[in-house]
Design an enzyme around this catalytic site. Structure first.
Site, mmCIF file in Angstrom:
data_model
loop_
_atom_site.group_PDB
_atom_site.id
_atom_site.type_symbol
_atom_site.label_atom_id
_atom_site.label_comp_id
_atom_site.label_asym_id
_atom_site.label_seq_id
_atom_site.Cartn_x
_atom_site.Cartn_y
_atom_site.Cartn_z
ATOM 1 N N SER A 1 0.887 -1.442 -0.163
ATOM 2 C CA SER A 1 -0.146 -0.046 0.001
ATOM 3 C C SER A 1 0.737 1.157 0.137
ATOM 4 C CB SER A 1 -1.001 -0.032 1.247
ATOM 5 O OG SER A 1 -1.991 0.825 1.194
ATOM 6 N N ASP B 1 -8.982 -6.262 -4.579
ATOM 7 C CA ASP B 1 -8.536 -4.843 -3.860
ATOM 8 C C ASP B 1 -9.292 -3.656 -4.778
ATOM 9 O OD1 ASP B 1 -7.329 -2.519 -3.057
ATOM 10 O OD2 ASP B 1 -5.160 -3.739 -2.978
ATOM 11 N N HIS C 1 -8.090 -4.851 -0.060
ATOM 12 C CA HIS C 1 -6.861 -4.366 -0.089
ATOM 13 C C HIS C 1 -5.985 -4.986 1.234
ATOM 14 C CE1 HIS C 1 -3.910 -1.201 -0.343
ATOM 15 N NE2 HIS C 1 -4.018 -0.949 0.715
#
Lengths: 384, 196
Positions: free
Chosen positions: A155, A320, A353
């Site tokens: 991320s 995601d 995610h």
């Protein structure tokens, strides 16, 4: 003394490092001195070639693996870091830090400004991903690491890894970018703005000087986390986990939380609001919004990557939608266009995610295979 | 190395930019990078093959080629390779177009459905041929488009694709003098080098 799992790095103790060389930030502002809190796992080898830097995401910190004294839960990426795990601490020396602006011991809004003796609060400068990378390079200097074997992150952490490869091309051999994006989408920025509004409109926010009033903008931070959390999960994952289950089994015809998902989000928000600093949350979301390494290169990512030297491992997760596989493919396409070495894998996962923090077998297999290759080449070089 | 790959590798010049569509375990690319210093990428969809490529250090990109190659710019490769995969594509013609778009030159290999053994199988047993290279039954085969050398060459004519080279071999990827007499009947595997 409790027994730790065999594949755990065991008991870990953070350390704080003071830097007194002023750091000029992207904004033009200067931090005259700062602290960075770090943890390390494993041993640095004789030529300091086996070091891995772990970059954390929005709400992360230095405690990535192992256990703190008295804790039942390990660090946030314990599933990937430890003896025999994807990042094998028997072979690598792993460094994990809390970024500048964080709220877990590194200099940030909730730490004391040495010039005023008061907490920085809203006066702490806005830091960017490039600023973090610069401060991490100084950390590497301090630790005697000229070149990382790999810089690794998921991320927002993956964005730091990407920035590293552009800003310090000769200081890393591998760049591991998981569930990231080359820049935020309009939708991403929109979600971040909702989170910021929730915090800054909380009556307890006091323009960011809530420390002085001995309060925290708890409701705002909780709302910010709740909306964020929705974007971390996939719709299917949410349905599978919570469905439309009712806590009491029947409708109560009032506005109290009844569906399991409501309780879950409130619990997550509540827990976060007591453990995280609101000003840091604002800073981190800004760092995300501002991240756009191609902006300095005519908005052409391939041009931005023209001089990079490392090899890349890029991974994304099918469900995601915060940083979807398409976003990772933008990075991959640019790397191919620039003629750089890259491996890309798209992991089937229902977790959205959040998947990057979950030890999904296929994910650990490919990630582990890549890290294993790095370790093998290190050890071959040593044997020579 | 599989014999068809040995033929392909000799057609690739040192230092070229190469992309192998359906690169399997990456053996061709591994060789080309090591021995010919090419800049190589492989596209693959099978998880075990992807892992094998990672272990070898071959640049592998997980992608379903049937979805097209958008994202890869025009003419960004010297050579685009697709070996034993064209017959598994939903639209082989579109993939060939994509290959010619991203590369200056393409190398394609595929099994010949007009090989005499296949013809006999269908003619006398009345069933879809099963052989070493077409070792599946009709309902579970990944080979969804059966075509012959003649069919492929006709496509090339229709689409103004120029055939630079063609080699026809048997199922052990060996050249036999008699294959040259009647390739569409006697050859089992063809290796084409095409460009536009």
């Amino acid at each position: 003394m409790k027994d730790f799992p065999e594949d755990s790095v065991g008991l870990v103790t953070p350390q704080s490092i003071h830097f007194d060389q002023p750091l000029t930030l992207a904004s033009g502002r200067v931090i005259s001195q700062y602290e960075l809190v770090i943890e390390t796992y494993g041993e640095l080898n004789s030529d300091a070639s086996n070091a891995i830097l772990i970059c954390h995401a929005l709400s992360g910190h230095h405690h990535a693996a192992g256990f703190h004294e008295g804790d039942r839960k390990p660090g946030w990426w314990d599933s990937a870091i430890g003896p025999g795990k994807a990042i094998d601490t028997r072979r690598f020396f792993v460094v994990s830090l809390n970024n500048l602006g964080g709220c877990h011991g590194s200099s940030g809004p909730n730490s004391v400004n040495p010039e005023t003796g008061e907490p920085y609060g809203p006066d702490f400068p806005i830091v960017t991903v490039a600023d973090w990378v610069k401060s991490q390079a100084r950390l590497a200097d301090h630790l005697g690491i000229q070149q990382w074997a790999a810089v690794v992150g998921g991320s927002l952490g993956g964005m730091q890894a990407l920035q590293w490869s552009i800003d310090f091309p000769d200081r890393l051999r591998h760049c591991v970018i998981i569930a990231a994006a080359p820049k935020l989408s309009t939708q991403n920025i929109a979600f971040n703005e909702v989170a910021r509004q929730a915090i800054t409109k909380d009556p307890q926010f006091h323009d960011g000087r809530y420390y002085a009033n001995d309060v925290v903008p708890k409701t705002g931070l909780m709302l910010a986390r709740m909306v964020g959390h929705i974007t971390y999960l996939s719709e299917d994952g949410m349905r599978e986990k919570f469905g439309r289950e009712l806590r009491s089994g029947k409708l109560s015809f009032d506005f109290n939380p009844q569906f399991e998902i409501e309780t879950y989000l409130q619990y997550q928000g509540e827990r976060f609001s007591t453990a995280f600093d609101a000003n840091t949350y604002l800073l981190m979301t800004k760092a995300l919004d501002y991240f756009d390494p191609a902006a300095d290169y005519d908005n052409n990512l391939a041009t931005a990557l023209r001089d990079v030297q490392c090899e890349y491992f890029v991974a994304s997760f099918t469900t995601d939608w915060r940083f979807s596989p398409e976003r990772s493919r933008e990075i991959v396409d640019a790397l191919i266009e620039a003629g750089k070495k890259v491996t890309y894998t798209e992991i089937q996962a229902a977790h959205g995610h959040d998947a990057f923090l979950i030890p999904i077998p296929r994910y650990m297999e490919v990630f582990g295979a890549y890290m294993n290759r790095i370790a093998n080449s290190l050890e071959n070089n040593h044997a020579r | 190395m599989r014999a068809d790959l040995e033929i392909i590798r000799d057609w690739i010049r040192p230092g070229a930019r190469v992309i192998d569509l359906g690169c399997g375990e990456g053996e061709l690319l591994e060789y080309l990078v090591k021995e010919k210093q090419v800049q190589g990428y492989g596209i693959e969809i099978n998880p075990d093959n992807i892992t094998a490529c990672i272990e070898k250090g071959v640049n592998v990109i997980e992608k379903d080629i049937d979805e097209g190659l958008c994202g890869i710019r025009n003419n960004s490769f010297d050579t685009v390779v697709m070996s034993h995969a064209l017959q598994t594509m939903h639209r082989p013609d579109q993939i060939v177009e994509e290959m010619l778009r991203i590369g200056k030159e393409c190398i394609v290999t595929f099994p010949n459905f007009a090989h005499w053994r296949a013809r006999f199988y269908l003619a006398f047993r009345g069933r879809m041929p099963v052989s070493k290279f077409l070792s599946y039954t009709w309902y579970n085969t990944p080979n969804i488009h059966f075509f012959t050398f003649k069919d492929f060459e006709e496509l090339c004519v229709e689409r103004n694709i120029y055939i630079v080279d063609r080699t026809v071999v048997d199922n052990e990827h060996k050249h036999r003098w008699w294959i040259r007499l009647w390739p569409n009947m006697l050859g089992e595997i063809a290796i084409y080098r095409i460009t536009r």
